[in-house]
Design an enzyme around this catalytic site. Structure first.
Site: not given
Ligand code: GLC
Length: 803
Positions: A406, A409, A486
């Protein structure tokens, strides 16, 4: 732009002028590459040659390129090879790529302009539209053409009319108009108004933008912050051909273990081993299938990656084993941010090995994520990938083989050396070795997930890894699959999940999915039930929710929702033979598991842009309810063949002509399905968890069309190395006069096992006799056959219709 010089150099043609360079090559048959380097003289020390260009996207084992020929024809150069022709105008730099030769070839792509920073009248307009542009390419956008793919995007499946940014972004939560999101894939399949397709892939991890016929309805423009545009034109003619060529170039997704396709539960907020046990018990008590539990950040000690909180998870190894005994795989989350804490071994190793991203001034960059302060491993460098890979031994030794990467980015909530950033991430000028962050940002997650796959392959060679990543760049599919981040617990997000997942599938990522039930906000019983139905054909199926939201395990809203969810989960488990076969097919064809109608019906204008439905393989169409309090919906059945109504695999209804809209009735527990004439789909009995992909009870649902039908099945151990014994079965029904002959052919080295098979067949007017089955019955147009073990042939004599 004038390009006065050219040189044929083996498998490349280099063309240059005073300042600009273009290098043309043919990496694969049907794939032409143009490295466009405007104003290269100023920035390229090797001018008029271009330096080698490493890629995060292109598969490392790509074979040698095709031969190219070049000849002059007036102002143009004609460059040919690999079934393609490129016409390059040396006075303007404009180029055209044709499929085939100059005389008969179809124009695939046509570039009017590629340029650097030098302004002119047109550029002044562009400057208003694009931020941070350094290089730009404008391609003709033919009237009526659809633009599919472009990675993870909101909006409809056709991106025409959108302006897109390629900058992986942590957006909590994202909305139905948020751009960019977490994944950047600068690849689109262009489908013209006749249904003919070609692909454009711009292999630049730099921050980029694409204007898809928004500012100018006739232009597709790419603008990059980097010095070059590395463009690949991929031939069709079908969208499926474009996708296959893209995967030939950037790699195919590896086969996941079967368990990853089963039902999964997750929540940000399961804090103890006891809570996880209670969730599994909750599933089992209610006769709900469960294959995996995802474990969020609370298992860690103070959010320190590769640690476990000993109070809340006193014996993780024992817990992993206990869960596996119940058929449940634990999948821990791993975040890239490393807590900057003296004495913490991961931090100390990262510092000592010089593995971390630095500031423009050269200091280690320090920010804040869940751990605070946090530093960031530089996954763009192979030695850092190798180091991070070695860290996976901790989990492999516990018996874990699935991991959830997770915040890659990478997400960074704040910086200790304050700088302006675009989104919650690192500043453009942070350093990755010699490269600035703006150049490699989008590819950060690829290296992290490459490390995970390599780590598990090294430490658990007997198990098939399952790696999930939030972010990614083109090529991520070789290392991990992605989920859509999300989302929110709203009906609009349920509907959005379909074009998003299908768009990712069209971007080379065949196993993407969205959080079932919605991540942010409180779900409702009805939304959760309808979401589970829509997710019956998600490539993987995970219920996940954010911290602080209402509980959303399947039973939290009582009846009638629990029953509807159970039915949907049972349907999912019944369809595993089909889903696993499609998953296996994706590893060879790149066709995604959840397919947009566009993939198989590109010349049917209603099908091309349909994104509230999807196909599971060519033959099964899924039309979920996506709106509150609705129990009916409009369904489009593509032209070209008939479709039979099927509800939850249990009931069969009317047969409809293709090219028509019909209304599906779908009370809360029903998922409308349609089987296309000419296809057979394998399914099994619903189990509470997957075991292996060798189905003791196997049924086929088949619909004989005018030419009969065909169906496929892939079977293996469901886990472990993919060169272990496996079997591919094809059943083919052929009509000859009044006789339908069904043959079963199997290839592979999987030993025969006890398998009880049956076949449910539609499309016969009446049945006179059946040979080769153990028993049969015919009622209401449906022929049910029980088949002997290892059957090879059945003959059915069709009678005259009773009407
Ligand atoms: C991010 C992830 C989400 C996860 C949360 C806590 O928001 O996208 O899935 O639950 O972080 O780790």
């Amino acid at each position: 732009m004038r390009l006065d010089h050219f040189a044929a150099e083996g498998t490349t043609v280099r063309v240059w002028g005073e300042t600009d360079v273009v290098v043309v090559s043919l990496p694969l048959p049907g794939v032409l590459r143009l490295r466009l380097a405007p104003e290269a003289r100023a920035g390229t020390y090797t001018f008029p040659r271009l330096p080698p260009k490493p890629s995060f996207a292109i598969r490392p084992d790509l074979a040698a390129p095709q031969a190219v020929q070049v000849r002059e024809a007036g102002a143009e150069l004609v460059i040919q090879g690999g079934d393609l022709t490129c016409l390059l105008n040396r006075e303007t730099g404009a180029w055209i790529v044709l499929d085939g030769d100059l005389e008969r070839g179809r124009v695939l792509a046509q570039a009017h302009l590629w340029a650097g920073e030098v302004p002119n009248a047109r550029d002044a307009l562009d400057a208003e539209v694009f931020d941070l542009q350094r290089t730009r390419l404008t391609l003709e956008a033919p009237h009526g053409a659809a633009y599919l793919g472009f990675g993870e995007r909101v909006g409809p499946i056709d991106k025409r009319g959108m302006h897109l940014t390629f900058w992986n972004t942590d957006c909590f939560p994202h909305h139905t108009d948020t751009d960019p999101l977490y994944v950047s894939v600068p690849f689109t399949t262009v489908v013209d108004s006749a249904g003919q397709a070609h692909g454009i892939f711009v292999d630049e991890p730099w921050r980029m933008e694409a204007d898809v016929a928004r500012r100018r309805p006739d232009a597709l423009t790419f603008a990059s912050a980097g010095p070059e545009l590395d463009v690949y034109v991929l031939a069709g003619p079908r969208p499926a051909d474009v996708l296959r060529r893209y995967a030939d170039l950037t790699g195919y997704a590896p086969l996941p273990p079967l368990w990853a396709l089963g039902a999964a539960q997750s929540r940000w907020g399961y804090k103890t081993a006891g809570e996880l046990r209670a969730i599994v018990a909750g599933y089992r008590e209610r006769h709900l299938p469960l294959d995996a539990l995802y474990v969020d950040i609370d298992y860690m000690d103070a959010y320190k990656v590769w640690t476990v909180d000993r109070h809340r998870f006193p014996d993780l190894k024992a817990l992993v084993g206990e869960m596996l005994e119940q058929g449940v795989h634990l999948v821990p989350i791993v975040d890239p941010g490393v807590k900057a804490e003296p004495g913490y071994d991961v931090y100390e190793e990262a510092l000592a090995g010089d593995h971390l991203v630095r500031t423009a001034r050269g200091d280690v960059l320090v920010g804040e994520v869940w751990p605070d302060p946090a530093v960031f491993p530089d996954f763009t460098r192979p030695e850092v990938v190798a180091w991070w890979g070695s860290r996976h031994q901790v989990f492999a030794d516990l018996g874990i083989s699935g991991q959830w990467n997770d915040m890659n980015e990478p997400a960074c909530f704040s910086l200790k050396q304050p700088r302006v950033t675009e989104g919650k991430t690192l500043p453009y000028d942070a350093r990755h070795g010699t490269r600035p962050h703006i150049e490699v940002h989008n590819a950060y997650a690829n290296g992290m997930s490459e490390a995970s796959r390599a780590g598990y392959a090294q430490f658990s060679p007997a198990l098939r890894p399952w790696i999930l990543s939030r972010a990614g760049y083109a090529g991520i599919q070789r290392h991990a699959t992605v989920w859509t981040g999300d989302n929110t617990a709203t009906w609009s997000h349920l509907a959005l999940s379909l074009p998003m997942i299908q768009g990712l599938g069209l971007s080379g990522i065949p196993y993407a999915a969205a959080d079932v039930g919605g991540f942010a906000g409180d779900t409702t019983g009805e939304l959760l039930a309808r979401w589970y139905q829509a997710a019956v054909g998600y490539p993987f199926l995970r219920n996940h929710a954010a911290s602080g939201t209402a509980d959303q395990e399947p039973w939290r809203y009582g009846e009638p929702f629990l029953n509807a969810i159970r039915t949907a989960l049972h349907l999912r488990m019944q369809l595993l033979p089909h889903l696993y076969t499609l998953t296996h097919e994706a590893t060879r064809s790149a066709l995604p598991v959840m397919r947009p109608l566009a993939l198989h019906h590109a010349s049917d204008v209603d099908a091309l842009r349909e994104d509230t439905q999807y196909l599971l393989g060519e033959g099964l169409l899924v039309a979920p309810i996506l709106r509150a309090a609705h129990s009916r919906r409009l369904v489009y059945l593509p032209a070209g063949s008939e479709w039979a109504e099927v509800f939850n695999l249990a009931e069969f209804g009317t047969i409809h002509a293709g090219g028509t809209y019909t209304v599906a009735d779908a009370p809360l527990s029903v998922l409308p399905l349609y089987l296309k004439a000419g296809h057979a789909v394998p399914y099994t009995d619903a189990a509470m968890q997957s075991t292996d992909a060798q189905w003791p009870r196997l049924s086929w649902l088949a619909f004989a069309g005018a030419d009969g039908f065909v169906g496929h099945l892939y079977e293996d151990a469901g886990n472990g190395p993919t060169d272990a014994p496996s079997r591919l079965t094809r059943i083919v029904g052929e009509r000859e006069g009044q006789t339908l002959t069904i043959r079963r052919e199997s290839r592979g080295d999987l030993p025969d096992f006890d398998q009880r098979e049956s076949l449910h067949l539609m499309g016969l007017k009446a049945v006179q006799s059946v040979q080769g089955a153990t028993s049969h019955s015919y009622e209401d147009g449906l022929l049910r056959l029980s088949l002997p073990a290892q059957w090879t042939e059945i003959r059915i004599r069709e009678g005259e219709s009773r009407e």
